[in-house]
Write an enzyme that holds these catalytic residues in place. Sequence first.
Site, PDB file in Angstrom:
ATOM      1  N   TYR A 132      -3.495  12.442   0.341  1.00  0.00           N
ATOM      2  CA  TYR A 132      -2.797  11.531  -0.571  1.00  0.00           C
ATOM      3  C   TYR A 132      -1.666  12.269  -1.282  1.00  0.00           C
ATOM      4  O   TYR A 132      -0.535  11.788  -1.349  1.00  0.00           O
ATOM      5  CB  TYR A 132      -3.796  10.957  -1.578  1.00  0.00           C
ATOM      6  CG  TYR A 132      -3.234   9.894  -2.486  1.00  0.00           C
ATOM      7  CD1 TYR A 132      -3.450   8.547  -2.229  1.00  0.00           C
ATOM      8  CD2 TYR A 132      -2.484  10.236  -3.620  1.00  0.00           C
ATOM      9  CE1 TYR A 132      -2.935   7.564  -3.067  1.00  0.00           C
ATOM     10  CE2 TYR A 132      -1.967   9.270  -4.452  1.00  0.00           C
ATOM     11  CZ  TYR A 132      -2.199   7.937  -4.176  1.00  0.00           C
ATOM     12  OH  TYR A 132      -1.675   6.976  -5.017  1.00  0.00           O
ATOM     13  N   GLU A 179       0.841  -1.202   0.000  1.00  0.00           N
ATOM     14  CA  GLU A 179       0.000   0.000   0.000  1.00  0.00           C
ATOM     15  C   GLU A 179       0.873   1.248   0.000  1.00  0.00           C
ATOM     16  O   GLU A 179       1.856   1.320   0.753  1.00  0.00           O
ATOM     17  CB  GLU A 179      -0.879  -0.030   1.257  1.00  0.00           C
ATOM     18  CG  GLU A 179      -2.261   0.468   1.058  1.00  0.00           C
ATOM     19  CD  GLU A 179      -3.076  -0.418   0.112  1.00  0.00           C
ATOM     20  OE1 GLU A 179      -3.119  -0.095  -1.102  1.00  0.00           O
ATOM     21  OE2 GLU A 179      -3.657  -1.407   0.566  1.00  0.00           O
ATOM     22  N   HIS A 180       0.493   2.216  -0.818  1.00  0.00           N
ATOM     23  CA  HIS A 180       1.264   3.464  -0.954  1.00  0.00           C
ATOM     24  C   HIS A 180       2.705   3.174  -1.368  1.00  0.00           C
ATOM     25  O   HIS A 180       3.637   3.822  -0.906  1.00  0.00           O
ATOM     26  CB  HIS A 180       1.202   4.297   0.334  1.00  0.00           C
ATOM     27  CG  HIS A 180      -0.134   4.949   0.521  1.00  0.00           C
ATOM     28  ND1 HIS A 180      -0.503   6.107  -0.112  1.00  0.00           N
ATOM     29  CD2 HIS A 180      -1.209   4.565   1.256  1.00  0.00           C
ATOM     30  CE1 HIS A 180      -1.742   6.437   0.234  1.00  0.00           C
ATOM     31  NE2 HIS A 180      -2.196   5.509   1.055  1.00  0.00           N
ATOM     32  N   ASP A 206      -4.532   0.534  -9.376  1.00  0.00           N
ATOM     33  CA  ASP A 206      -5.944   0.177  -9.515  1.00  0.00           C
ATOM     34  C   ASP A 206      -6.285  -0.120 -10.974  1.00  0.00           C
ATOM     35  O   ASP A 206      -6.961  -1.104 -11.291  1.00  0.00           O
ATOM     36  CB  ASP A 206      -6.841   1.311  -9.005  1.00  0.00           C
ATOM     37  CG  ASP A 206      -6.497   1.721  -7.582  1.00  0.00           C
ATOM     38  OD1 ASP A 206      -5.840   0.938  -6.873  1.00  0.00           O
ATOM     39  OD2 ASP A 206      -6.879   2.843  -7.181  1.00  0.00           O
ATOM     40  N   SER A 237     -14.152   1.432  -8.009  1.00  0.00           N
ATOM     41  CA  SER A 237     -15.218   1.542  -9.003  1.00  0.00           C
ATOM     42  C   SER A 237     -14.844   2.557 -10.083  1.00  0.00           C
ATOM     43  O   SER A 237     -15.222   2.391 -11.251  1.00  0.00           O
ATOM     44  CB  SER A 237     -16.536   1.928  -8.333  1.00  0.00           C
ATOM     45  OG  SER A 237     -16.384   3.101  -7.564  1.00  0.00           O
TER      46      SER A 237
HETATM   47  C1  GLA Z   1      -5.219   4.490  -4.233  1.00  0.00           C
HETATM   48  C2  GLA Z   1      -4.466   4.841  -5.498  1.00  0.00           C
HETATM   49  C3  GLA Z   1      -3.432   3.767  -5.825  1.00  0.00           C
HETATM   50  C4  GLA Z   1      -2.537   3.456  -4.615  1.00  0.00           C
HETATM   51  C5  GLA Z   1      -3.391   3.242  -3.359  1.00  0.00           C
HETATM   52  C6  GLA Z   1      -2.546   3.104  -2.122  1.00  0.00           C
HETATM   53  O1  GLA Z   1      -5.994   3.318  -4.422  1.00  0.00           O
HETATM   54  O2  GLA Z   1      -5.344   4.973  -6.580  1.00  0.00           O
HETATM   55  O3  GLA Z   1      -2.646   4.160  -6.925  1.00  0.00           O
HETATM   56  O4  GLA Z   1      -1.591   4.466  -4.416  1.00  0.00           O
HETATM   57  O5  GLA Z   1      -4.324   4.283  -3.153  1.00  0.00           O
HETATM   58  O6  GLA Z   1      -1.788   1.937  -2.160  1.00  0.00           O
END
Ligand code: GLA
Length: 336
Positions: A199, A14-15, A150, A109
């Site tokens: 973010y 994540e991140h 995503d 989504s």
């Molecule tokens: C969101 C972003 C992804 C990623 C995640 C964190 O989903 O769209 O690109 O950075 O957060 O892992």
Amino acid sequence: MKAYAPGRVNLIGEHTDYTGGLVLPMAIDLGTTVEGTAVDGSAAAGGDVRLSSDAEPDDAVVPLDVTDPSAVEPPWARYVAGVVSVLRPATGFAGSVRTTLPIGSGLSSSAALEVALALALGFDGPPQDLARACQEAEQVASGVPCGVMDQLAAAAGVAGHALLIDCSTLTVDPVPLPAGVEVVVVDSGVRRALAASAYAQRRTECEAAEHALGVPLREATPADVARLHDVVLRRRARHVVSENERVRAIVGAFAAADHTMIGVVMNESHASLRDDFDVSTPELDALVTRLMRTPGVIGARLTGAGFGGSAVALVHTGSDVEGRRVRAAGGAHVER
Ligand code: GLA
């Protein structure tokens, strides 16, 4: 033309995508279908992309020459506008959107809509190019400088598999899910507040850490991280560097069907996101703690950007754990 794209859940990593790190999402068995036909009308002739949606009261009507997708109304039409602004289709399109994905609960989504729409508009190319185009669409639509995870998970999903993605090369290695394990997603019920600015701030902090270190976080070691003077940057970098290691560790634990290790690594990921990356919320922490204490749960952590949204748990097949069971599914495709 009719095209489908799945949502995704991230199992771990994540991140890490926006610093070229490792992620392990899977495409899920819920998704979005865009169906329609090309209609006459170039941008000069006032052509547009028009879509109705079974999840939205108002239609999206986006001029082919749209200039600021983030200002388009209704809000869901911004993702349509993002795709239009990136792909610039030569003619108009009219059709409809159907989705089985819950909107706004962390199952991407918006990425599913972007990827399905891009295919319905005739995009033809490798999943990596599709994902890059749709990542740009998401960025211009939402103002969030998101990574590529995503959209690439939606584009490249493989049934029964998670996807080990190296975000520095965009190589995708399907990783079989261990036998006897199911994936459960639980919505914390908290909508993401301030997600866009927070973010972006995390991304900026990671870039600042890389600048101070003189190496990409993808290549940094724990010893490098320990040299950072700034406490906040050190914590951010520690999360990213350790999270990349956890992705490798869980892939090994999957192969060995080592449930204990899977649980340890997922729980460490959550703690790192909470303590070092500061993207959890009290509700997500409580939810993850509750899940970890539930019989049948192997491991649990927040999934996606954080600041609200959902937790993901890996559970023993057939165990009685609250939440939405999702299966690893195939990726986006044109349906004929
Ligand atoms: C969101 C972003 C992804 C990623 C995640 C964190 O989903 O769209 O690109 O950075 O957060 O892992």
